[in-house]
Design a protein around this motif. Structure first.
Motif, PDB file in Angstrom:
ATOM      1  N   ILE A  34      -7.190  18.457  97.228  1.00 24.24           N
ATOM      2  CA  ILE A  34      -7.272  17.273  98.081  1.00 24.24           C
ATOM      3  C   ILE A  34      -8.722  17.049  98.478  1.00 24.24           C
ATOM      4  O   ILE A  34      -9.372  17.962  98.986  1.00 24.24           O
ATOM      5  CB  ILE A  34      -6.422  17.452  99.357  1.00 24.24           C
ATOM      6  CG1 ILE A  34      -4.958  17.705  98.987  1.00 24.24           C
ATOM      7  CG2 ILE A  34      -6.537  16.227 100.266  1.00 24.24           C
ATOM      8  CD1 ILE A  34      -4.112  18.190 100.159  1.00 24.24           C
ATOM      9  N   LEU A  35      -9.229  15.860  98.234  1.00 21.18           N
ATOM     10  CA  LEU A  35     -10.577  15.505  98.663  1.00 21.18           C
ATOM     11  C   LEU A  35     -10.460  14.699  99.956  1.00 21.18           C
ATOM     12  O   LEU A  35      -9.971  13.564  99.944  1.00 21.18           O
ATOM     13  CB  LEU A  35     -11.293  14.679  97.585  1.00 21.18           C
ATOM     14  CG  LEU A  35     -11.368  15.301  96.185  1.00 21.18           C
ATOM     15  CD1 LEU A  35     -12.184  14.421  95.262  1.00 21.18           C
ATOM     16  CD2 LEU A  35     -11.947  16.696  96.239  1.00 21.18           C
ATOM     17  N   THR A  57      -7.284  10.201  92.632  1.00 19.36           N
ATOM     18  CA  THR A  57      -6.389   9.114  93.007  1.00 19.36           C
ATOM     19  C   THR A  57      -6.385   8.907  94.517  1.00 19.36           C
ATOM     20  O   THR A  57      -6.177   9.849  95.279  1.00 19.36           O
ATOM     21  CB  THR A  57      -4.947   9.415  92.542  1.00 19.36           C
ATOM     22  OG1 THR A  57      -4.937   9.562  91.126  1.00 19.36           O
ATOM     23  CG2 THR A  57      -4.003   8.284  92.935  1.00 19.36           C
ATOM     24  N   PHE A  58      -6.633   7.670  94.939  1.00 17.94           N
ATOM     25  CA  PHE A  58      -6.563   7.288  96.345  1.00 17.94           C
ATOM     26  C   PHE A  58      -5.332   6.407  96.540  1.00 17.94           C
ATOM     27  O   PHE A  58      -4.736   5.924  95.577  1.00 17.94           O
ATOM     28  CB  PHE A  58      -7.800   6.488  96.762  1.00 17.94           C
ATOM     29  CG  PHE A  58      -9.059   7.300  96.863  1.00 17.94           C
ATOM     30  CD1 PHE A  58      -9.437   7.881  98.063  1.00 17.94           C
ATOM     31  CD2 PHE A  58      -9.873   7.474  95.755  1.00 17.94           C
ATOM     32  CE1 PHE A  58     -10.601   8.624  98.160  1.00 17.94           C
ATOM     33  CE2 PHE A  58     -11.033   8.215  95.838  1.00 17.94           C
ATOM     34  CZ  PHE A  58     -11.410   8.792  97.044  1.00 17.94           C
ATOM     35  N   ILE A  59      -4.972   6.167  97.792  1.00 18.47           N
ATOM     36  CA  ILE A  59      -3.904   5.213  98.087  1.00 18.47           C
ATOM     37  C   ILE A  59      -4.540   3.938  98.626  1.00 18.47           C
ATOM     38  O   ILE A  59      -5.606   3.971  99.236  1.00 18.47           O
ATOM     39  CB  ILE A  59      -2.891   5.768  99.099  1.00 18.47           C
ATOM     40  CG1 ILE A  59      -3.589   6.250 100.371  1.00 18.47           C
ATOM     41  CG2 ILE A  59      -2.060   6.879  98.490  1.00 18.47           C
ATOM     42  CD1 ILE A  59      -2.635   6.693 101.457  1.00 18.47           C
ATOM     43  N   ALA A  60      -3.892   2.810  98.381  1.00 18.84           N
ATOM     44  CA  ALA A  60      -4.399   1.511  98.834  1.00 18.84           C
ATOM     45  C   ALA A  60      -3.226   0.679  99.314  1.00 18.84           C
ATOM     46  O   ALA A  60      -2.082   0.909  98.916  1.00 18.84           O
ATOM     47  CB  ALA A  60      -5.126   0.799  97.700  1.00 18.84           C
ATOM     48  N   GLY A 114      -7.361  11.855  96.732  1.00 20.72           N
ATOM     49  CA  GLY A 114      -8.369  11.511  97.726  1.00 20.72           C
ATOM     50  C   GLY A 114      -7.747  10.865  98.952  1.00 20.72           C
ATOM     51  O   GLY A 114      -6.847  10.028  98.824  1.00 20.72           O
ATOM     52  N   ILE A 115      -8.207  11.263 100.132  1.00 18.12           N
ATOM     53  CA  ILE A 115      -7.652  10.711 101.364  1.00 18.12           C
ATOM     54  C   ILE A 115      -8.740  10.604 102.429  1.00 18.12           C
ATOM     55  O   ILE A 115      -9.678  11.403 102.451  1.00 18.12           O
ATOM     56  CB  ILE A 115      -6.481  11.585 101.870  1.00 18.12           C
ATOM     57  CG1 ILE A 115      -5.760  10.917 103.038  1.00 18.12           C
ATOM     58  CG2 ILE A 115      -6.965  12.989 102.241  1.00 18.12           C
ATOM     59  CD1 ILE A 115      -4.440  11.598 103.399  1.00 18.12           C
ATOM     60  N   TYR A 116      -8.617   9.593 103.278  1.00 19.23           N
ATOM     61  CA  TYR A 116      -9.543   9.391 104.390  1.00 19.23           C
ATOM     62  C   TYR A 116      -8.795   9.735 105.685  1.00 19.23           C
ATOM     63  O   TYR A 116      -7.989   8.927 106.165  1.00 19.23           O
ATOM     64  CB  TYR A 116     -10.037   7.948 104.433  1.00 19.23           C
ATOM     65  CG  TYR A 116     -10.755   7.512 103.175  1.00 19.23           C
ATOM     66  CD1 TYR A 116     -11.981   8.076 102.836  1.00 19.23           C
ATOM     67  CD2 TYR A 116     -10.201   6.557 102.320  1.00 19.23           C
ATOM     68  CE1 TYR A 116     -12.650   7.693 101.682  1.00 19.23           C
ATOM     69  CE2 TYR A 116     -10.863   6.161 101.167  1.00 19.23           C
ATOM     70  CZ  TYR A 116     -12.083   6.732 100.844  1.00 19.23           C
ATOM     71  OH  TYR A 116     -12.737   6.354  99.705  1.00 19.23           O
ATOM     72  N   PRO A 117      -9.039  10.916 106.259  1.00 15.84           N
ATOM     73  CA  PRO A 117      -8.294  11.342 107.447  1.00 15.84           C
ATOM     74  C   PRO A 117      -8.426  10.408 108.643  1.00 15.84           C
ATOM     75  O   PRO A 117      -7.526  10.362 109.489  1.00 15.84           O
ATOM     76  CB  PRO A 117      -8.897  12.718 107.768  1.00 15.84           C
ATOM     77  CG  PRO A 117      -9.476  13.195 106.483  1.00 15.84           C
ATOM     78  CD  PRO A 117      -9.958  11.959 105.779  1.00 15.84           C
ATOM     79  N   GLU A 118      -9.535   9.660 108.737  1.00 15.73           N
ATOM     80  CA  GLU A 118      -9.701   8.738 109.857  1.00 15.73           C
ATOM     81  C   GLU A 118      -8.714   7.571 109.786  1.00 15.73           C
ATOM     82  O   GLU A 118      -8.473   6.892 110.777  1.00 15.73           O
ATOM     83  CB  GLU A 118     -11.125   8.194 109.895  1.00 15.73           C
ATOM     84  CG  GLU A 118     -12.172   9.230 110.243  1.00 15.73           C
ATOM     85  CD  GLU A 118     -13.579   8.731 109.983  1.00 15.73           C
ATOM     86  OE1 GLU A 118     -14.249   8.310 110.941  1.00 15.73           O
ATOM     87  OE2 GLU A 118     -14.009   8.763 108.798  1.00 15.73           O
ATOM     88  N   ALA A 144      -2.059  22.767  98.244  1.00 15.68           N
ATOM     89  CA  ALA A 144      -3.333  22.512  97.565  1.00 15.68           C
ATOM     90  C   ALA A 144      -4.508  22.738  98.518  1.00 15.68           C
ATOM     91  O   ALA A 144      -4.396  22.476  99.717  1.00 15.68           O
ATOM     92  CB  ALA A 144      -3.371  21.075  97.041  1.00 15.68           C
ATOM     93  N   PRO A 145      -5.641  23.209  98.013  1.00 19.95           N
ATOM     94  CA  PRO A 145      -6.821  23.377  98.866  1.00 19.95           C
ATOM     95  C   PRO A 145      -7.376  22.021  99.285  1.00 19.95           C
ATOM     96  O   PRO A 145      -7.213  21.026  98.571  1.00 19.95           O
ATOM     97  CB  PRO A 145      -7.807  24.116  97.957  1.00 19.95           C
ATOM     98  CG  PRO A 145      -7.393  23.728  96.568  1.00 19.95           C
ATOM     99  CD  PRO A 145      -5.905  23.610  96.615  1.00 19.95           C
ATOM    100  N   VAL A 146      -8.001  21.991 100.445  1.00 19.21           N
ATOM    101  CA  VAL A 146      -8.616  20.769 100.950  1.00 19.21           C
ATOM    102  C   VAL A 146     -10.128  20.896 100.820  1.00 19.21           C
ATOM    103  O   VAL A 146     -10.723  21.843 101.337  1.00 19.21           O
ATOM    104  CB  VAL A 146      -8.249  20.512 102.425  1.00 19.21           C
ATOM    105  CG1 VAL A 146      -8.940  19.238 102.928  1.00 19.21           C
ATOM    106  CG2 VAL A 146      -6.743  20.403 102.594  1.00 19.21           C
ATOM    107  N   ILE A 147     -10.743  19.941 100.126  1.00 18.89           N
ATOM    108  CA  ILE A 147     -12.189  19.955  99.926  1.00 18.89           C
ATOM    109  C   ILE A 147     -12.806  18.855 100.788  1.00 18.89           C
ATOM    110  O   ILE A 147     -12.586  17.668 100.540  1.00 18.89           O
ATOM    111  CB  ILE A 147     -12.542  19.725  98.443  1.00 18.89           C
ATOM    112  CG1 ILE A 147     -11.893  20.811  97.585  1.00 18.89           C
ATOM    113  CG2 ILE A 147     -14.058  19.708  98.249  1.00 18.89           C
ATOM    114  CD1 ILE A 147     -12.057  20.603  96.094  1.00 18.89           C
ATOM    115  N   PRO A 148     -13.567  19.228 101.826  1.00 15.90           N
ATOM    116  CA  PRO A 148     -14.202  18.209 102.679  1.00 15.90           C
ATOM    117  C   PRO A 148     -15.332  17.504 101.947  1.00 15.90           C
ATOM    118  O   PRO A 148     -16.090  18.143 101.205  1.00 15.90           O
ATOM    119  CB  PRO A 148     -14.728  19.024 103.864  1.00 15.90           C
ATOM    120  CG  PRO A 148     -14.935  20.401 103.321  1.00 15.90           C
ATOM    121  CD  PRO A 148     -13.883  20.597 102.275  1.00 15.90           C
TER     122      PRO A 148
END
Length: 254
Positions: A34-35, A57-60, A114-118, A144-148
């Motif tokens: 996870i990015l 892959t991001f969500i939109a 890919g995800i934007y936590p904000e 899954a590992p989370v990559i900041p």
């Protein structure tokens, strides 16, 4: 299609803007990850994939994929081509569940998600509190590992209201993977979700150097909009008072 779009968009982006990157070695050559990135600009979802060898892959929002007409079809094809998945955001809870499900499906295929936590773009370049529902639940449910990831200066390339982008070098810093295996099976514990999210946001803050604000970006946007509205109303009232005073002076001098 993703490969074609990556060449068509990613190639020119890299040539024109020459983004600098630190920490590419932290992206695994294969397997799910996870990015989790800060979100400064619409272009974040293009610059990050452009510098990676692997698909991300991001969500939109679903509206990008369902708009009718030729323009709508072209927009849908574009977002599918750059690796974005549609999520219906008509209901807050439904949107969250759809995003979580989409993320887990991507990770189950051994891909990058890919995800934007904000949850939305920063309104002023500062880093805001991460929303615990999406990132943490996907991380704990998938294992899954989370990559900041920290996007640097992307908001300066095309500020709100500007049509032409400014040619400058944005940056991308990629941190070391974070393992949350110690919380396995606790994805419904709100305290755990908060702890996971805050840990990721802290790492993003260290990478980005942004000032951290402990409120949600959506709340900050409302505050900014309300302040702007109040200022506008105040200006109107002041203009009215000035007009009245001017009318009095004109009348007295007549």
């Amino acid at each position: 299609m993703y490969g074609t779009m990556k060449v068509a968009i990613g190639g020119p982006l890299k040539v024109a803007f020459r983004p600098w990157v630190e920490g590419l070695e932290n992206i695994p050559a294969e397997g799910a990850a996870i990015l989790a990135s800060n979100h400064l600009s619409f272009s974040d979802s293009f610059f990050l994939p452009a510098v990676l060898d692997r698909k991300v892959t991001f969500i939109a929002k679903a509206e990008y994929f369902t708009t009718p007409g030729v323009k709508g079809k072209l927009t849908a094809a574009f977002f599918k081509g750059v690796g974005q998945l549609p999520v219906d955001r008509s209901g807050a809870r439904g949107a969250g569940e759809a995003a979580i499900k989409s993320g887990i499906e991507v990770l189950e295929r051994g891909e990058l998600f890919g995800i934007y936590p904000e949850g939305t773009r920063s309104p002023d370049g500062r880093l805001y509190r991460g929303k615990p529902g999406g990132l943490a639940r996907v991380a704990l449910a998938s294992g899954a590992p989370v990559i900041p990831v920290a996007m640097i200066d992307t908001e300066k390339i095309q500020p709100p209201g500007k049509v032409m982008p400014k040619l400058m070098r944005p940056g991308i810093r990629i941190g070391k993977p974070l393992d949350f295996g110690r919380y396995q099976g606790m994805e419904h514990d709100r305290f755990v979700l908060r702890a996971v999210t805050d840990e990721v946001m802290y790492e993003i803050m260290k990478l980005s150097g942004q000032e951290y604000v402990d409120i949600y970006a959506t709340a900050a946007k409302r505050q900014i909009a309300e302040a702007a509205k109040a200022e506008k109303e105040q200006a109107k009232e002041l203009a009215k008072e000035q007009a009245k005073e001017l009318a009095k002076k004109e009348k007295s001098g007549a």
